[in-house]
Design an enzyme around this catalytic site. Structure first.
Site, PDB file in Angstrom:
ATOM      1  N   TRP A 199       0.848  -1.192   0.000  1.00 19.06           N
ATOM      2  CA  TRP A 199       0.000   0.000   0.000  1.00 19.06           C
ATOM      3  C   TRP A 199       0.890   1.251   0.000  1.00 19.06           C
ATOM      4  O   TRP A 199       1.864   1.314   0.750  1.00 19.06           O
ATOM      5  CB  TRP A 199      -0.902   0.010   1.258  1.00 19.06           C
ATOM      6  CG  TRP A 199      -1.727   1.255   1.322  1.00 19.06           C
ATOM      7  CD1 TRP A 199      -2.959   1.451   0.758  1.00 19.06           C
ATOM      8  CD2 TRP A 199      -1.375   2.500   1.951  1.00 19.06           C
ATOM      9  NE1 TRP A 199      -3.381   2.740   0.986  1.00 19.06           N
ATOM     10  CE2 TRP A 199      -2.430   3.405   1.713  1.00 19.06           C
ATOM     11  CE3 TRP A 199      -0.257   2.943   2.664  1.00 19.06           C
ATOM     12  CZ2 TRP A 199      -2.430   4.721   2.194  1.00 19.06           C
ATOM     13  CZ3 TRP A 199      -0.246   4.264   3.129  1.00 19.06           C
ATOM     14  CH2 TRP A 199      -1.320   5.126   2.898  1.00 19.06           C
ATOM     15  N   ASP A 366     -16.887  10.724  -2.732  1.00 18.94           N
ATOM     16  CA  ASP A 366     -16.216   9.499  -2.282  1.00 18.94           C
ATOM     17  C   ASP A 366     -17.010   8.866  -1.139  1.00 18.94           C
ATOM     18  O   ASP A 366     -18.203   9.134  -0.935  1.00 18.94           O
ATOM     19  CB  ASP A 366     -14.761   9.841  -1.897  1.00 18.94           C
ATOM     20  CG  ASP A 366     -13.802   8.688  -2.135  1.00 18.94           C
ATOM     21  OD1 ASP A 366     -13.774   7.774  -1.289  1.00 18.94           O
ATOM     22  OD2 ASP A 366     -13.090   8.689  -3.152  1.00 18.94           O
ATOM     23  N   ASP A 367     -16.347   8.069  -0.358  1.00 20.74           N
ATOM     24  CA  ASP A 367     -16.926   7.288   0.739  1.00 20.74           C
ATOM     25  C   ASP A 367     -17.732   8.165   1.718  1.00 20.74           C
ATOM     26  O   ASP A 367     -17.333   9.294   2.005  1.00 20.74           O
ATOM     27  CB  ASP A 367     -15.743   6.640   1.485  1.00 20.74           C
ATOM     28  CG  ASP A 367     -16.175   5.527   2.406  1.00 20.74           C
ATOM     29  OD1 ASP A 367     -17.378   5.326   2.573  1.00 20.74           O
ATOM     30  OD2 ASP A 367     -15.265   4.860   2.954  1.00 20.74           O
ATOM     31  N   ARG A 443      -9.590  -3.105   8.102  1.00 23.55           N
ATOM     32  CA  ARG A 443     -10.273  -1.813   8.064  1.00 23.55           C
ATOM     33  C   ARG A 443     -11.706  -1.964   8.593  1.00 23.55           C
ATOM     34  O   ARG A 443     -12.652  -1.462   8.008  1.00 23.55           O
ATOM     35  CB  ARG A 443     -10.291  -1.258   6.638  1.00 23.55           C
ATOM     36  CG  ARG A 443     -10.362   0.240   6.604  1.00 23.55           C
ATOM     37  CD  ARG A 443     -10.748   0.753   5.223  1.00 23.55           C
ATOM     38  NE  ARG A 443     -10.678   2.209   5.209  1.00 23.55           N
ATOM     39  CZ  ARG A 443     -11.237   2.980   4.292  1.00 23.55           C
ATOM     40  NH1 ARG A 443     -11.893   2.460   3.306  1.00 23.55           N
ATOM     41  NH2 ARG A 443     -11.130   4.272   4.354  1.00 23.55           N
ATOM     42  N   TRP A 477     -14.936   2.239  -8.135  1.00 19.66           N
ATOM     43  CA  TRP A 477     -15.240   0.913  -7.559  1.00 19.66           C
ATOM     44  C   TRP A 477     -14.039   0.480  -6.730  1.00 19.66           C
ATOM     45  O   TRP A 477     -13.006   0.127  -7.272  1.00 19.66           O
ATOM     46  CB  TRP A 477     -15.516  -0.071  -8.695  1.00 19.66           C
ATOM     47  CG  TRP A 477     -15.851  -1.477  -8.298  1.00 19.66           C
ATOM     48  CD1 TRP A 477     -15.304  -2.223  -7.290  1.00 19.66           C
ATOM     49  CD2 TRP A 477     -16.798  -2.331  -8.933  1.00 19.66           C
ATOM     50  NE1 TRP A 477     -15.856  -3.483  -7.261  1.00 19.66           N
ATOM     51  CE2 TRP A 477     -16.777  -3.579  -8.262  1.00 19.66           C
ATOM     52  CE3 TRP A 477     -17.667  -2.171 -10.015  1.00 19.66           C
ATOM     53  CZ2 TRP A 477     -17.584  -4.650  -8.649  1.00 19.66           C
ATOM     54  CZ3 TRP A 477     -18.462  -3.237 -10.393  1.00 19.66           C
ATOM     55  CH2 TRP A 477     -18.428  -4.461  -9.716  1.00 19.66           C
ATOM     56  N   ASP A 478     -14.219   0.522  -5.424  1.00 17.28           N
ATOM     57  CA  ASP A 478     -13.108   0.293  -4.508  1.00 17.28           C
ATOM     58  C   ASP A 478     -13.141  -1.129  -3.952  1.00 17.28           C
ATOM     59  O   ASP A 478     -14.168  -1.823  -4.015  1.00 17.28           O
ATOM     60  CB  ASP A 478     -13.213   1.317  -3.361  1.00 17.28           C
ATOM     61  CG  ASP A 478     -11.856   1.755  -2.842  1.00 17.28           C
ATOM     62  OD1 ASP A 478     -10.891   0.999  -3.016  1.00 17.28           O
ATOM     63  OD2 ASP A 478     -11.783   2.846  -2.248  1.00 17.28           O
ATOM     64  N   MET A 479     -12.036  -1.575  -3.366  1.00 23.03           N
ATOM     65  CA  MET A 479     -11.932  -2.916  -2.759  1.00 23.03           C
ATOM     66  C   MET A 479     -10.788  -2.816  -1.756  1.00 23.03           C
ATOM     67  O   MET A 479      -9.634  -2.821  -2.144  1.00 23.03           O
ATOM     68  CB  MET A 479     -11.604  -3.908  -3.873  1.00 23.03           C
ATOM     69  CG  MET A 479     -11.768  -5.369  -3.575  1.00 23.03           C
ATOM     70  SD  MET A 479     -10.351  -6.105  -2.734  1.00 23.03           S
ATOM     71  CE  MET A 479     -10.821  -7.797  -2.701  1.00 23.03           C
ATOM     72  N   ASN A 480     -11.139  -2.682  -0.471  1.00 24.19           N
ATOM     73  CA  ASN A 480     -10.136  -2.213   0.487  1.00 24.19           C
ATOM     74  C   ASN A 480      -9.615  -3.213   1.504  1.00 24.19           C
ATOM     75  O   ASN A 480      -9.060  -2.808   2.523  1.00 24.19           O
ATOM     76  CB  ASN A 480     -10.668  -0.979   1.234  1.00 24.19           C
ATOM     77  CG  ASN A 480     -10.652   0.244   0.337  1.00 24.19           C
ATOM     78  OD1 ASN A 480      -9.752   0.395  -0.479  1.00 24.19           O
ATOM     79  ND2 ASN A 480     -11.651   1.094   0.453  1.00 24.19           N
ATOM     80  N   CYS A 526     -10.319   0.811  -8.069  1.00 21.48           N
ATOM     81  CA  CYS A 526      -9.459   1.225  -6.974  1.00 21.48           C
ATOM     82  C   CYS A 526      -9.400   0.066  -5.995  1.00 21.48           C
ATOM     83  O   CYS A 526     -10.372  -0.666  -5.838  1.00 21.48           O
ATOM     84  CB  CYS A 526     -10.062   2.465  -6.302  1.00 21.48           C
ATOM     85  SG  CYS A 526      -9.152   3.027  -4.855  1.00 21.48           S
ATOM     86  N   ASP A 548      -2.984   5.331  -3.137  1.00 25.38           N
ATOM     87  CA  ASP A 548      -3.484   6.285  -2.143  1.00 25.38           C
ATOM     88  C   ASP A 548      -2.401   7.289  -1.773  1.00 25.38           C
ATOM     89  O   ASP A 548      -2.675   8.298  -1.131  1.00 25.38           O
ATOM     90  CB  ASP A 548      -3.921   5.546  -0.872  1.00 25.38           C
ATOM     91  CG  ASP A 548      -5.343   5.013  -0.994  1.00 25.38           C
ATOM     92  OD1 ASP A 548      -6.029   5.360  -1.976  1.00 25.38           O
ATOM     93  OD2 ASP A 548      -5.761   4.251  -0.106  1.00 25.38           O
TER      94      ASP A 548
HETATM   95  C1  GLA Z   1      -9.650   3.749  -0.199  1.00 28.30           C
HETATM   96  C2  GLA Z   1      -9.379   4.503  -1.487  1.00 28.30           C
HETATM   97  C3  GLA Z   1      -9.406   5.987  -1.212  1.00 28.30           C
HETATM   98  C4  GLA Z   1     -10.757   6.363  -0.647  1.00 28.30           C
HETATM   99  C5  GLA Z   1     -11.052   5.545   0.586  1.00 28.30           C
HETATM  100  C6  GLA Z   1     -12.465   5.759   1.064  1.00 28.30           C
HETATM  101  O1  GLA Z   1      -8.608   3.915   0.707  1.00 28.30           O
HETATM  102  O2  GLA Z   1      -8.188   4.102  -2.042  1.00 28.30           O
HETATM  103  O3  GLA Z   1      -9.151   6.702  -2.399  1.00 28.30           O
HETATM  104  O4  GLA Z   1     -11.749   6.152  -1.620  1.00 28.30           O
HETATM  105  O5  GLA Z   1     -10.884   4.155   0.348  1.00 28.30           O
HETATM  106  O6  GLA Z   1     -12.759   5.020   2.167  1.00 28.30           O
END
Ligand code: GLA
Length: 732
Positions: A199, A366-367, A443, A477-480, A526, A548
């Site tokens: 990361w 965003d989120d 997370r 479209w995120d995946m964290n 993302c 990020d």
């Molecule tokens: C991830 C993404 C960020 C942001 C956050 C939101 O970390 O990489 O760009 O969108 O999630 O929770």
């Protein structure tokens, strides 16, 4: 370009202007790779490339012991016969045996390139662009069939491959390993370059000399990962950025993978890629089929820049799809670093409106807009608008943003759920976890079991309805988090080895359906930045958030490393505030933009908070990008100076017709009384007179003499410009 079949020798020659790939059928009926590399002349018989030789301890064919697979260059090697190097596939049959002998049955050669149902793949727009060879093999004893598929592209120095297994027998089998391709090369005199990181520091090129044994990168995280990327280069020792032979291997897949090179003790090399066999076991019932993802081999003799340019062209034109693939990407403003999840409609409109004033074209929320989502401990999975923050719902906010003349984008992280969410309370069995065991959190979130159709149905319904309500133009479209404890509740024990792959297939299916419903929608992938940045995702999302880490100095390395295997138009790159939120570093706004120009450009900050002076500079930056993004996103990219090796970084992009270029350099730390540094430009027309930095020069001068990038002594040294300086020049 053609695929020639030599009936008498049962040899196939696939070639285009640049490369040849010759397949022969060995005495045991299995495929051999007789040659791969620079284009050679076609001939009826390349049998001199099949080895018949006696070696102590070797095992060979009972009726011809001097033929052993181990001494030959295999094309899709099987497990446990006369070749005991790494196999490309491994099948366990009903009686527990793992030995197969797939013998040539027939083949077909077709114009064009068929798609792979449910999986991303390179495509053609016209059948004249490619030819495809499908060779069918059969294991007589069990009835199992194997189809190896090869495509040669007319306009790209590329061969694509995939494999399909069909259970033509009457008992179930288990596929324990099924690579997308495996090639054997006659020598192992290559350096291996992988792209690894974590990361915030994605895709660092790591180079090593290949030697006896296995060199591999892999992911077991359920996504391709920031740790290792499913793109690897083999290059000759003397190959550099500008000349020499190299092979790029890209896997078109976003899940667990392995790419490996095995050097045997006879100085030959096996190179393969595919789904990671660890955690994979595919029960195949009679009449069922299993299809591997696609892999792409790119060959060059024009150095690493030449290799990257070929990959960029292919990915831009024939892997990315849809309305946006070659369209100029909108300049965006994202509120994440500005507000995190602490916002209301008024605050958002204020940020968007300032963006509009600066010239931004797309505002991205965003989120934090859904569920009970005030921080990352709750709400994920509840894809219902938080009307405390947005009283007019998404439709209301979207209308106001659209009325400002901006496009509107929205963040989703569909594959995840917080324990503290209505979704988890209603469906505790929808997550990946082993009953009775502790499950890890990342997370504060868990991974939804995307292999379940009811999970897919819920996500599709929610995403479709919100995108429709807000007439959304862009989705991030995120995946964290990484997948752990991968177990699908309610799925039979013998099907558990399918879960990782089914997960990815359903991610792809969700993308595919939303693209079909909303063909104008722009997707940006993302995964906490670049943790799922691969050729597979590019088929659905033409751009991916690069990292990020938005610090300009760090981004030089990240974007430079990413550019080896992925086009500039696929790398999300934004200007953010200083001090930078990831590193605390203060860099000039000019340098932050000078780095972000080389990607899909945008801002990740509240423009209301910058000084008037900075705001007017930002307006100029946006105007510059509008003027030049067409070229930046479609031209040939050249890496000139590596930030991994130097206090300087430099790169440039040249239009296809060579009439225009954008050149940039960056000096990371200030130096007193600098030594001279010249960068020789590349890719220009030698005979053309170009305007550069207020003067005129021939292409030959700019490329042979180069341009000075140190501060001119005698003038600036008394007021040195400090650290993190940059220069961006349009050359016309
Ligand atoms: C991830 C993404 C960020 C942001 C956050 C939101 O970390 O990489 O760009 O969108 O999630 O929770």
């Amino acid at each position: 370009m053609d695929i020639v079949f030599h009936e008498g020798t049962k040899q196939f020659h696939l070639f285009n202007d640049k490369v040849s790939y010759v397949i022969g059928i060995f005495p045991n009926g299995e495929p051999g790779l007789l040659y791969y590399g620079k284009r050679i002349h076609d001939r009826e018989d390349y049998s001199y490339l099949i080895n018949y030789e006696f070696r102590a301890m070797m095992v060979g064919k009972p009726d011809n012991e001097v033929f052993s697979m181990e001494m030959n260059r295999c094309d899709y090697p099987s497990f446990g016969t006369s070749d005991l190097r790494e196999p490309a596939f491994d099948i366990t049959y009903e009686n527990g045996s793992r030995v197969s002998n797939f013998q040539y049955v027939s083949h077909e050669i077709k114009d064009g390139k068929p798609g792979i149902p449910g999986l991303p793949a390179v495509y053609t727009e016209d059948d004249a662009e490619a030819k495809t060879l499908n060779i069918r093999f059969k294991d007589e004893l069990t009835g199992m069939e194997l189809i190896l598929s090869y495509t040669v592209m007319r306009d790209h120095p590329v061969i694509t491959r995939n494999a399909r297994f069909i259970n033509g027998g009457d008992t179930s089998v288990r596929i324990e390993k099924a690579m997308s391709l495996s090639i054997d090369l006659p020598d192992r005199d290559y350096d291996w370059i992988q792209f690894s990181g974590a990361w915030g520091r994605e895709k660092v090129p790591i180079e090593r000399k290949l030697d006896e044994g296995i060199t591999a990168v892999r992911s077991m995280r359920g996504h391709s990962s920031a740790n290792h990327n499913p793109f690897v280069i083999l290059k000759r020792k003397n190959t550099d950025e500008f000349q020499g032979e190299a092979i790029g291997l890209s896997l078109v897949y976003s899940g667990n993978f392995v790419t490996e090179a095995e050097c045997d003790t006879y100085r030959t090399l096996r190179f393969m890629t595919g789904i990671n066999p660890e955690g994979f076991s595919w029960k195949l019932d009679p009449k069922e089929e299993f299809q591997t993802p696609e892999a792409i081999l790119t060959w060059t003799e024009e150095g690493l820049n030449g290799l990257s340019q070929s990959i960029h062209r292919l990915f831009r034109k024939r892997l990315s799809r849809g309305a946006w693939k070659e369209k100029e990407r909108p300049i965006l403003l994202n509120n994440w670093e500005a507000t995190m999840m602490d916002f209301d409609e008024e605050a958002i409109l204020k940020i968007a409106s300032k963006g509009k004033e600066a010239g931004v074209e797309l505002f991205v929320l965003d989120d934090g807009w859904f569920g009970k989502r005030d921080d990352d401990t709750s709400g994920l999975g509840d894809w219902y608008v938080n009307t405390k923050k947005l009283p007019g719902s998404i439709g209301g906010l979207a209308e106001k943003i659209h009325d400002m003349g901006l496009m509107f984008g929205l963040w989703f992280e569909p594959e995840m759920v917080n324990p503290d969410s209505d979704l988890y309370r209603a469906h505790p069995d929808w997550i990946l976890a082993v009953p009775g065991r502790e499950r890890s959190l990342g997370r504060h979130q868990m991974v939804l079991d995307m292999s379940k159709d009811e999970v897919w149905d819920y996500l599709y319904e929610r995403m479709h309805s919100i995108i429709e309500e807000g007439k959304i133009d862009y989705v991030k479209w995120d995946m964290n988090r990484t997948i752990s404890e991968c177990y699908s509740n309610g799925t039979p024990a013998e099907e558990q080895g399918k879960v990782y792959h089914r997960y990815i297939l359903n991610v792809y299916r969700l993308y595919e359906k939303l693209i079909a419903d909303f063909p104008e929608l722009l997707f940006e992938s993302c995964s906490s930045g670049g943790s799922r940045f691969d050729a597979g995702i590019m088929y659905y999302a033409p751009q991916t958030w690069g990292s990020d880490d938005t610090d300009a100095v760090e981004r030089l390395k990240i974007q430079y490393g990413t550019s080896y295997g992925y086009p500039i138009s696929s790398i999300g790159a934004h200007v953010s505030e200083a001090p930078n939120q990831q590193t605390g570093r203060i860099t000039p706004i000019s340098t932050r933009a000078a780095v972000a120009y080389f990607g899909t450009f945008g801002y990740e900050m509240d423009l209301n908070k910058v000084s008037d002076e900075e705001f007017s500079e930002i307006k100029k930056q946006i105007a510059f990008m509008k003027e030049n993004r067409g070229l930046i996103q479609s031209g040939d990219f050249y890496r000139l100076l590596s930030p991994f090796e130097d206090n300087y970084c430099s790169w440039m992009i040249v239009s296809e017709d060579k009439k225009k270029a954008v050149f940039a350099y960056y000096r990371i730390l200030s130096e007193p009384n600098s030594a001279h540094r010249k960068v020789r430009l590349k890719g220009l027309d030698r005979d053309r007179l170009y305007h550069f930095d207020g003067s005129e020069y021939y292409g030959s001068e700019l490329m042979e003499i180069g341009v000075e990038i140190t501060e001119a002594p005698g003038i600036e040294w008394k007021t040195p410009s400090g650290d993190f300086v940059s220069g961006v020049f349009v050359i016309e």
